[in-house]
Design a protein around this motif. Sequence first.
Motif, PDB file in Angstrom:
ATOM      1  N   GLY A 268       0.826  -1.207   0.000  1.00 39.22           N
ATOM      2  CA  GLY A 268       0.000   0.000   0.000  1.00 39.22           C
ATOM      3  C   GLY A 268       0.858   1.253   0.000  1.00 39.22           C
ATOM      4  O   GLY A 268       0.558   2.233  -0.707  1.00 39.22           O
ATOM      5  N   SER A 269       1.920   1.232   0.822  1.00 39.42           N
ATOM      6  CA  SER A 269       2.824   2.380   0.838  1.00 39.42           C
ATOM      7  C   SER A 269       3.518   2.551  -0.512  1.00 39.42           C
ATOM      8  O   SER A 269       3.681   3.679  -1.015  1.00 39.42           O
ATOM      9  CB  SER A 269       3.857   2.205   1.959  1.00 39.42           C
ATOM     10  OG  SER A 269       4.781   3.272   1.953  1.00 39.42           O
ATOM     11  N   ASP A 270       3.931   1.403  -1.097  1.00 43.56           N
ATOM     12  CA  ASP A 270       4.574   1.485  -2.414  1.00 43.56           C
ATOM     13  C   ASP A 270       3.607   2.007  -3.471  1.00 43.56           C
ATOM     14  O   ASP A 270       4.004   2.740  -4.394  1.00 43.56           O
ATOM     15  CB  ASP A 270       5.097   0.104  -2.823  1.00 43.56           C
ATOM     16  CG  ASP A 270       6.274  -0.339  -1.954  1.00 43.56           C
ATOM     17  OD1 ASP A 270       6.824   0.527  -1.255  1.00 43.56           O
ATOM     18  OD2 ASP A 270       6.615  -1.532  -1.974  1.00 43.56           O
ATOM     19  N   GLU A 272       1.224   4.157  -3.040  1.00 44.51           N
ATOM     20  CA  GLU A 272       1.125   5.615  -2.922  1.00 44.51           C
ATOM     21  C   GLU A 272       2.315   6.290  -3.632  1.00 44.51           C
ATOM     22  O   GLU A 272       2.143   7.294  -4.340  1.00 44.51           O
ATOM     23  CB  GLU A 272       1.100   6.001  -1.446  1.00 44.51           C
ATOM     24  CG  GLU A 272      -0.187   5.586  -0.741  1.00 44.51           C
ATOM     25  CD  GLU A 272      -0.148   5.967   0.739  1.00 44.51           C
ATOM     26  OE1 GLU A 272       0.895   6.539   1.167  1.00 44.51           O
ATOM     27  OE2 GLU A 272      -1.133   5.717   1.444  1.00 44.51           O
ATOM     28  N   ASP A 273       3.514   5.745  -3.418  1.00 41.22           N
ATOM     29  CA  ASP A 273       4.673   6.323  -4.089  1.00 41.22           C
ATOM     30  C   ASP A 273       4.582   6.173  -5.613  1.00 41.22           C
ATOM     31  O   ASP A 273       4.995   7.069  -6.365  1.00 41.22           O
ATOM     32  CB  ASP A 273       5.954   5.651  -3.575  1.00 41.22           C
ATOM     33  CG  ASP A 273       6.247   6.015  -2.125  1.00 41.22           C
ATOM     34  OD1 ASP A 273       5.802   7.110  -1.702  1.00 41.22           O
ATOM     35  OD2 ASP A 273       6.903   5.223  -1.435  1.00 41.22           O
ATOM     36  N   HIS A 275       1.778   6.102  -7.356  1.00 39.90           N
ATOM     37  CA  HIS A 275       0.811   7.114  -7.803  1.00 39.90           C
ATOM     38  C   HIS A 275       1.476   8.501  -7.872  1.00 39.90           C
ATOM     39  O   HIS A 275       1.219   9.291  -8.804  1.00 39.90           O
ATOM     40  CB  HIS A 275      -0.392   7.156  -6.870  1.00 39.90           C
ATOM     41  CG  HIS A 275      -1.365   6.046  -7.122  1.00 39.90           C
ATOM     42  ND1 HIS A 275      -1.936   5.804  -8.334  1.00 39.90           N
ATOM     43  CD2 HIS A 275      -1.857   5.091  -6.274  1.00 39.90           C
ATOM     44  CE1 HIS A 275      -2.762   4.762  -8.268  1.00 39.90           C
ATOM     45  NE2 HIS A 275      -2.716   4.301  -6.991  1.00 39.90           N
ATOM     46  N   ARG A 276       2.321   8.757  -6.902  1.00 35.90           N
ATOM     47  CA  ARG A 276       3.034  10.036  -6.917  1.00 35.90           C
ATOM     48  C   ARG A 276       3.949  10.129  -8.141  1.00 35.90           C
ATOM     49  O   ARG A 276       4.009  11.171  -8.814  1.00 35.90           O
ATOM     50  CB  ARG A 276       3.844  10.180  -5.642  1.00 35.90           C
ATOM     51  CG  ARG A 276       4.575  11.500  -5.512  1.00 35.90           C
ATOM     52  CD  ARG A 276       5.366  11.515  -4.228  1.00 35.90           C
ATOM     53  NE  ARG A 276       6.174  12.720  -4.132  1.00 35.90           N
ATOM     54  CZ  ARG A 276       7.063  12.955  -3.156  1.00 35.90           C
ATOM     55  NH1 ARG A 276       7.248  12.022  -2.204  1.00 35.90           N
ATOM     56  NH2 ARG A 276       7.757  14.081  -3.141  1.00 35.90           N
TER      57      ARG A 276
END
Length: 314
Positions: A268-270, A272-273, A275-276
Motif C-alpha cells: 500500500g505504501s509502495d 502511494e509512491d 501514484h506520486r
Amino acid sequence: RPGTLRMRNPRSLGRWLSWWLAVQTFIGLGFVCVVVYVATSLNFSAKQTEELRHKQEVIRHLVREIARPEDLPSLRHKLDDFFVGHADLKLRLTGDAETLLYMTPPASEPPANLRRIEFEITSPWSGTTVLRAELALDSSSDAELLRKLAWTLLASAMAGAVVVSAGGAWLVRRALLPVRDLARQAAALSPENVGQPLDGSAQAQELQPLVAQFNALLVRLDNAYQQLEGFNADVAHELRTPLATLIGETERALSRERSVPELRDVLGSDLEDLHRLTGLVNDLLFLSKAMAMRYAVCTAARFRRRLMLDWTTK
C-alpha cells in the motif's frame, strides 16, 4: 523546415555590390565620354566651318583683284599658289553658262567625308555677271580622329568599370572581415559558454544593433539553459525521493519473512509512491505537450506572416 515556402539561394553581397558599382561606373563614365565626344565633334565642325568661311573670304578677295577677263590666268596662278599645301581643299569656279574658270586637280580617290559650301561672287569686270564658286573641305582626317576617340573613350569607360568593380569587390571583402570574425565567435559558442557575449567593438556602426540584439538573445538563451538545468535537478530530486522510498521498503520487506498484513501495508505504501511518480510523469508529459503546442503555434504564425509577405510582394 516547416513554414518555408521555397528555398532561396543566398546572394553574395560582394558580387552584388561589384556588379552594380561596375554598371553605375560604366553609365557615369559613358555619359562623360558621350559629352566629350559630342563636344569634340562640335568643335571640329565649328573649326571646319570657320576654315571654310576664311577660305571663302580669301577667294573673294583674290577674285576682286582682277579687273578684266584677260587677268584670269593671273587669278588661276594666284589660286594655285593659295591651294599649295591645302590638299584637303577643292574649288570649282564657274562663270556664265557654267563656263569653267578654275578647278583644283581632282584627288586620286574620292574622299569619304566632304563639307561643301556654294557662294556667288560678283564679277569685278562686269556688274551683271555672277561667278559661282563651290568650295569643298575634306574632313576625313577629323572623322578618323573622332572614330579613334570614340573607341578610346569606350575602352576607357569599360576599363574604368572593371577597375572600380575590382576595387569595390576588394573593399567589400575587407569590410566583411569583422563580420567573418563575428561568425567565428558565434561558431565557438557551446552550451558551456552560451552566455558569453560577442565582441562587437571592431564592427561597423550599422552592425552594432545586430550585435547588441544577438548578445541579448545569448543572455536569454543562457537563462533558459540555467532554468532547464534547475528544472532537471528538481525533477531528479522529485523522482529520487519516491524511488529511494520504494527501494528501501522493498528491501526491508524482503529482509525477513513477513505476514500477509505486513506485506499488504508495504504494498500500500509502495502504491502511494507509485501514484506520486505517475502524477509527476503525467505533469512532465503535459509540459512537453504544451511546449510542442507552443512551438506549433509559433511556427504557424511565422508561416502565415511569410505567406502574407510573399503574397504582397507578387
